[in-house]
Scaffold this motif. Structure first.
Motif, short mmCIF file in Angstrom:
data_model
loop_
_atom_site.label_atom_id
_atom_site.label_comp_id
_atom_site.label_asym_id
_atom_site.label_seq_id
_atom_site.Cartn_x
_atom_site.Cartn_y
_atom_site.Cartn_z
N HIS A 1 0.84 -1.20 0.00
CA HIS A 1 0.00 0.00 0.00
C HIS A 1 0.87 1.24 0.00
O HIS A 1 2.07 1.20 0.28
CB HIS A 1 -0.91 0.02 1.23
CG HIS A 1 -0.17 -0.06 2.53
ND1 HIS A 1 0.48 1.01 3.09
CD2 HIS A 1 0.04 -1.11 3.37
CE1 HIS A 1 1.04 0.65 4.22
NE2 HIS A 1 0.81 -0.64 4.42
N LYS B 1 -3.53 3.39 1.62
CA LYS B 1 -4.32 3.45 0.38
C LYS B 1 -3.60 2.75 -0.77
O LYS B 1 -2.38 2.63 -0.78
CB LYS B 1 -4.61 4.89 0.01
CG LYS B 1 -5.50 5.61 1.02
CD LYS B 1 -5.79 7.03 0.58
CE LYS B 1 -6.69 7.74 1.59
NZ LYS B 1 -6.96 9.14 1.18
N VAL B 2 -4.39 2.29 -1.75
CA VAL B 2 -3.85 1.68 -2.97
C VAL B 2 -4.46 2.39 -4.17
O VAL B 2 -5.55 2.94 -4.08
CB VAL B 2 -4.13 0.16 -3.04
CG1 VAL B 2 -3.37 -0.58 -1.96
CG2 VAL B 2 -5.62 -0.13 -2.95
#
Length: 199
Positions: free
Chosen positions: A9, A14-15
């Motif tokens: 990530h 977040k990705v």
């Protein structure tokens, strides 16, 4: 399974996309390949892609700085974990739910051969770069044209599945040996292409 687990990530957990294999590929020899939106844009800018043939793509390649930062952070994270990281062109379009990707591939390792089934989009500067990159990593490249379907939201791994295959250790005379099949799925229709396991 007795394997170490780590989470891939960017900062804040977040990705850039909900499916990992759209922007990240594990390669043999503790290598990894991570998509780069900036690389895709620079390749297209450098070769002045024909806008008539790739208009929808050219219009969508506005560089998203947040996405590129996340991709860079993931590449750095993998580097810290001891992976040798290679960057490959990739174009995410979250609003329209598609990702032009050379990470989402099928790999076949057997009989001392490394084969990659690689998506192609009809954009020579990107397609050729990806083919050259996989070739430099020791793969035989089997290109598959996905231009007519990638905007449905997937790539090679999303519409293909090996349903049967002969393990390398089985003798050809063994009654368990069967042919291999590659089945291609598309919205609203079913297609299949039978490929002999001896090919």
């Amino acid at each position: 399974l007795g394997r170490p687990v780590f989470f891939v990530h960017g900062s804040g957990g977040k990705v850039p996309w909900s499916h990992l294999d759209m922007f990240f590929t594990v390669l043999p020899g503790k290598r990894a390949m991570v998509a780069s939106h900036a690389l895709a844009k620079s390749l297209m800018d450098a070769t002045k892609v024909n806008q008539a043939s790739s208009m929808e793509l050219v219009q969508s390649i506005m560089l998203n700085p947040k996405t590129e930062v996340m991709l860079d952070e993931i590449a750095q994270q993998l580097g810290r974990l001891g992976y040798r990281v290679t960057r490959v062109a990739g174009i995410p379009n979250p609003e329209q739910q598609w990702f032009l990707t050379y990470n989402n591939v099928l790999m076949d390792f057997r009989e001392n051969r490394s084969i990659v089934i690689l998506p192609q989009y009809g954009i020579p500067c990107l397609d050729e770069h990806a083919r050259d990159l996989y070739t430099s990593l020791g793969f035989e490249v089997a290109p598959i044209n996905v231009r007519s379907i990638y905007q449905d939201g997937g790539a090679i791994r999303c519409f293909a599945n090996v349903t049967r295959r002969k393990p390398a250790w089985l003798e050809k005379s063994d009654p368990l040996v069967t042919q291999g099949y590659l089945r291609v799925h598309r919205v609203g229709i079913w297609e299949h292409l039978e490929i002999s396991s001896q090919d």
